[in-house]
Write a protein that holds these residues in place. Structure first.
Motif, PDB file in Angstrom:
ATOM      1  N   GLY A 234       0.828  -1.216   0.000  1.00  0.00           N
ATOM      2  CA  GLY A 234       0.000   0.000   0.000  1.00  0.00           C
ATOM      3  C   GLY A 234       0.857   1.257   0.000  1.00  0.00           C
ATOM      4  O   GLY A 234       0.565   2.235  -0.695  1.00  0.00           O
ATOM      5  N   VAL A 235       1.940   1.230   0.758  1.00  0.00           N
ATOM      6  CA  VAL A 235       2.854   2.388   0.802  1.00  0.00           C
ATOM      7  C   VAL A 235       3.613   2.504  -0.522  1.00  0.00           C
ATOM      8  O   VAL A 235       3.761   3.602  -1.078  1.00  0.00           O
ATOM      9  CB  VAL A 235       3.822   2.270   2.000  1.00  0.00           C
ATOM     10  N   ALA A 236       4.050   1.360  -1.046  1.00  0.00           N
ATOM     11  CA  ALA A 236       4.770   1.387  -2.341  1.00  0.00           C
ATOM     12  C   ALA A 236       3.897   2.003  -3.429  1.00  0.00           C
ATOM     13  O   ALA A 236       4.351   2.882  -4.177  1.00  0.00           O
ATOM     14  CB  ALA A 236       5.180  -0.036  -2.738  1.00  0.00           C
ATOM     15  N   TYR A 237       2.634   1.569  -3.510  1.00  0.00           N
ATOM     16  CA  TYR A 237       1.740   2.109  -4.550  1.00  0.00           C
ATOM     17  C   TYR A 237       1.590   3.628  -4.394  1.00  0.00           C
ATOM     18  O   TYR A 237       1.576   4.370  -5.375  1.00  0.00           O
ATOM     19  CB  TYR A 237       0.350   1.456  -4.474  1.00  0.00           C
ATOM     20  N   GLY A 238       1.471   4.063  -3.142  1.00  0.00           N
ATOM     21  CA  GLY A 238       1.300   5.506  -2.884  1.00  0.00           C
ATOM     22  C   GLY A 238       2.533   6.297  -3.298  1.00  0.00           C
ATOM     23  O   GLY A 238       2.425   7.375  -3.890  1.00  0.00           O
TER      24      GLY A 238
END
Ligand code: NAD
Length: 248
Positions: free
Chosen positions: A114-118
């Protein structure tokens, strides 16, 4: 003056909600992102009822297409994105030998992917629009300290620390900063499972002042990191833990 636009994941509760309220009080436009529709809408409504500007966009950060849509809709609505706060996360309290793969992957999907996508989607959009923005990622003292029964959680927060440093290096040429913020023990819903295990008192005892940190304190720290005056802080994981990781 152009208003800043802040996208905040996990904005329905705890640190995320308080950060939404803080940025809005300071005059920023806020996009509340969360998979909890009712509570996410409630955060946006709290802001609007105080004459602030906010919208809610239902987002499951573990789904790449949801995060892509979040960034696209933000720009459609407000024309820009200045701050991306990748904050949504879940806790875990499963001993390593009891770990089942469904639980393991769920934690990694939300807290790490989720953090990577953001980072990827907000970074691309800031570069495209030539915005010298800031991406702030919530990590944890558990990104650097080990504790029993939090194996998968540690994996994700360690990954967030290194993704922060690596992305900061690559995005610096575009004037985009990437910073991590590491809370210690904050009084939010996520620590309820630890409360059941009766370990909150021992966690509290590690914090200077022997108290739980309040989510408003984290919101204040995130706001400070977002300011242009903080532009020397880049690629760092800033401890906002009241000493938790500093002392034995
Ligand atoms: P919280 O449970 O109050 O808030 C977490 C929010 O994330 C909730 O609104 C939840 O709906 C949302 N969320 C969870 N999964 C999601 C998904 N897949 N997509 C979109 N939204 C999702 O907890 P909090 O303490 O405010 O946690 C915020 C962050 O702080 C987390 O990353 C957590 O790991 C980190 N953190 C918290 C503490 C603490 O002591 N509270 C300590 C260190 C780090």
């Amino acid at each position: 003056m152009t208003k800043r636009v802040a996208v905040i994941t996990g904005g329905a509760s705890g640190i995320g909600r308080e950060t939404c309220l803080k940025f809005a009080r300071k005059g920023d436009r806020v996009v509340v992102a969360d998979f909890n529709e009712a509570a996410g809408n409630e955060t946006a409504e709290m802001i609007r009822s105080n004459n602030g500007e906010a919208i809610f966009i239902k987002t499951d950060v573990s789904k790449y297409e949801d995060v892509t849509r979040l960034i696209e809709k933000t720009v459609e609505e407000y024309g820009r994105i200045d701050i991306m706060f990748n904050n949504a996360g879940i806790g875990s309290s499963t001993p390593v030998l009891d770990m089942n793969m469904e639980t393991y992957h769920k934690i990694i999907d939300i807290n790490q992917h989720g953090v990577a996508y953001g980072i990827i989607e907000a970074g691309k959009k800031m570069k495209e629009l030539n915005i010298k923005g800031v991406i702030i990622n919530t990590t944890s003292v558990y990104g650097i300290l080990a504790s029993p029964s939090t194996f998968a959680y540690h994996a994700t927060k360690g990954a967030v620390n290194m993704m922060t440093k690596s992305a900061a290096l690559e995005l610096a040429p575009y004037g985009i900063r990437v910073v991590g913020i590491a809370p210690g023990v904050v009084d939010t819903a996520i620590i309820q499972s630890y409360r059941d295990h009766g370990i909150i008192d021992s966690m509290k005892a590690k914090v200077m002042g022997n108290k739980l940190t309040q989510p408003e304190q984290l919101a204040n720290a995130v706001y400070l990191l977002s300011l242009e005056e903080a532009d020397a802080i880049n690629g760092s994981v800033v401890m906002a833990d009241e000493g938790y990781a500093s002392f034995k």
